[in-house]
Scaffold this active site. Sequence first.
Site, PDB file in Angstrom:
ATOM      1  CB  CYS A 164      14.157  21.573  39.157  1.00  0.00           C
ATOM      2  SG  CYS A 164      15.098  22.893  38.398  1.00  0.00           S
ATOM      3  CE  LYS A 171      22.931  13.698  29.648  1.00  0.00           C
ATOM      4  NZ  LYS A 171      22.105  13.896  28.469  1.00  0.00           N
ATOM      5  CG  HIS A 193      14.598  18.661  34.482  1.00  0.00           C
ATOM      6  ND1 HIS A 193      13.564  18.512  35.390  1.00  0.00           N
ATOM      7  CD2 HIS A 193      15.484  19.516  35.060  1.00  0.00           C
ATOM      8  CE1 HIS A 193      13.832  19.253  36.467  1.00  0.00           C
ATOM      9  NE2 HIS A 193      14.971  19.870  36.288  1.00  0.00           N
TER      10      HIS A 193
END
Lengths: 143, 390
Positions: free
Chosen positions: B85, B332, B336
Amino acid sequence: MASMPAIRSREIKVAQDIPISKTLPFWEGLKQGKVMATKCKKCGKIYFPPAADCGECLSSDMEWIELSGEATIETFTHVVIRPLTFQHERPYTVAIGTLKDGVRVLAWLTGFRPSEIKVGMKAKLTATTTPDGTPIYVFTKPT
Amino acid sequence: MKRVAVIGVGCSKFGNRSDVTISELAFEAFKPAIEDAGITPKDVEFVALSSAGAGAWYEENLPAVVVSEYCGLTGAGLLRSEAACASGSAAFATAYWTVASGQADIALAIGVEKMRQIDTPTMVEFIGRSGYYLWEFHLFGLTFPGYYALHATAHMAKYGTTEEDLALVAVKNHKYASMNPIAHLRNKVTVEEALSSPVIAAPLKLYDCCPISDGAAAVILASEDKVKELKVEDPVWVSAVGYACGTANLSKRRDYVGLDSTVKAAQMAYRLANITPDQLDVALVHDCFTIAEIMAYEDLGFCKKGEGAKLIREGQTEIGGKIPVNVDGGLKAKGHPIGATGCAMIYELTKQLRGEAVERSRQVPMKNYIGLAHNVGGTGHYCYVTILRR
């Protein structure tokens, strides 16, 4: 999946053969009810998961040791939304425990009522077999 | 090291982008970045493209190549960066070092991800496999929400952080996403709604988790000479990039109440930038799960260890507070798309530091004109901390 115009890709199914020749005593040990780790003969570091090579001193002179079963639970989670290949399982509890030997182990925590599970509680690391006959290790209630 | 500036940024709409291919999505971020910089694709000498799911959750195996061809970048130096990520920040760091070393005068970092072409259980499978496959996924099916849930349980047990505290992070980030037209989830939520949402990996519930998103973001970096040559009016300078990695096996971590890789990367970044955390005007932190944002407050030095929940309770991480965090909605709620996230943070930070283009309602007032982006791969498996200043 697509809500918009799309072409379906060609399908491919893959599964790899994961080498275990250097950790074979671990997998064999599970069948005999033992959870084994490796220990570097040169610097003394204990490895779990077992490693054939020492990342600390770069020695490959390792010995096999049996881990003590006594664990203190450091943390846990109840996994409700499961991955594709775990869809057939009921929601499961994954926990990390510290053994007396100092190493940490991540494994399923079984045999406790959800309300009983607390950080800091004692559990026993146990070698067992899944219903489909696969040797595995889990945390269970100390007897 | 030469001075390097961000001279152009672009970001696509995040969300379900089943209307576009990976290349078309990348173009939506690339074109505005090129226009922002006032250059042409032929001016780009080096491209670092970040994408984590190539060949797994979308069809292209080598996306850097197809995207570069599509965007007219053929001929430039090219690589794909993967740092889970944090792939986008790794691409940014690579482009930065390429320019800072004098190897290139203009480099592009572009992050693009498509995560919605496959079903959710398969995505949970792929992401869950991203720690140490054999020891923690194959045997025990640990999922990605599960990784962070282990941290949440430990943080709650040690510091008394509550499920309500976690919900407050969701409430804040959804509020800012509702003001951000490119965000994936633009609905406001209440603490009650968050607390009553379905359990994913206890104690984390649906509203503690980021959505599965598609999206792209692009950043153009230039040397100081190029900045002068192009007469860039308001360059945003790269002040520092800090980095560190953590263990693959969660079972090998020192504890579960923070991420050592964040602490290390942050200390490195603050040292290189010669600043302290209290000089920051704004921060974008890795909030893939609500507990991640609370741990980030502590690990980045916005408060003492264990006081992250206090910071969110007091509203100190909202605009007007001590340090506004994730004013774009964060992972959030903005979304993402994992390979795009790091570049999207740099996009937002650049816009904030310029103080011109962000919706006025979520523009942070600037005092020192310094901002920070904190991008974690896995649960601290990788970490990059980037500091920009105007």
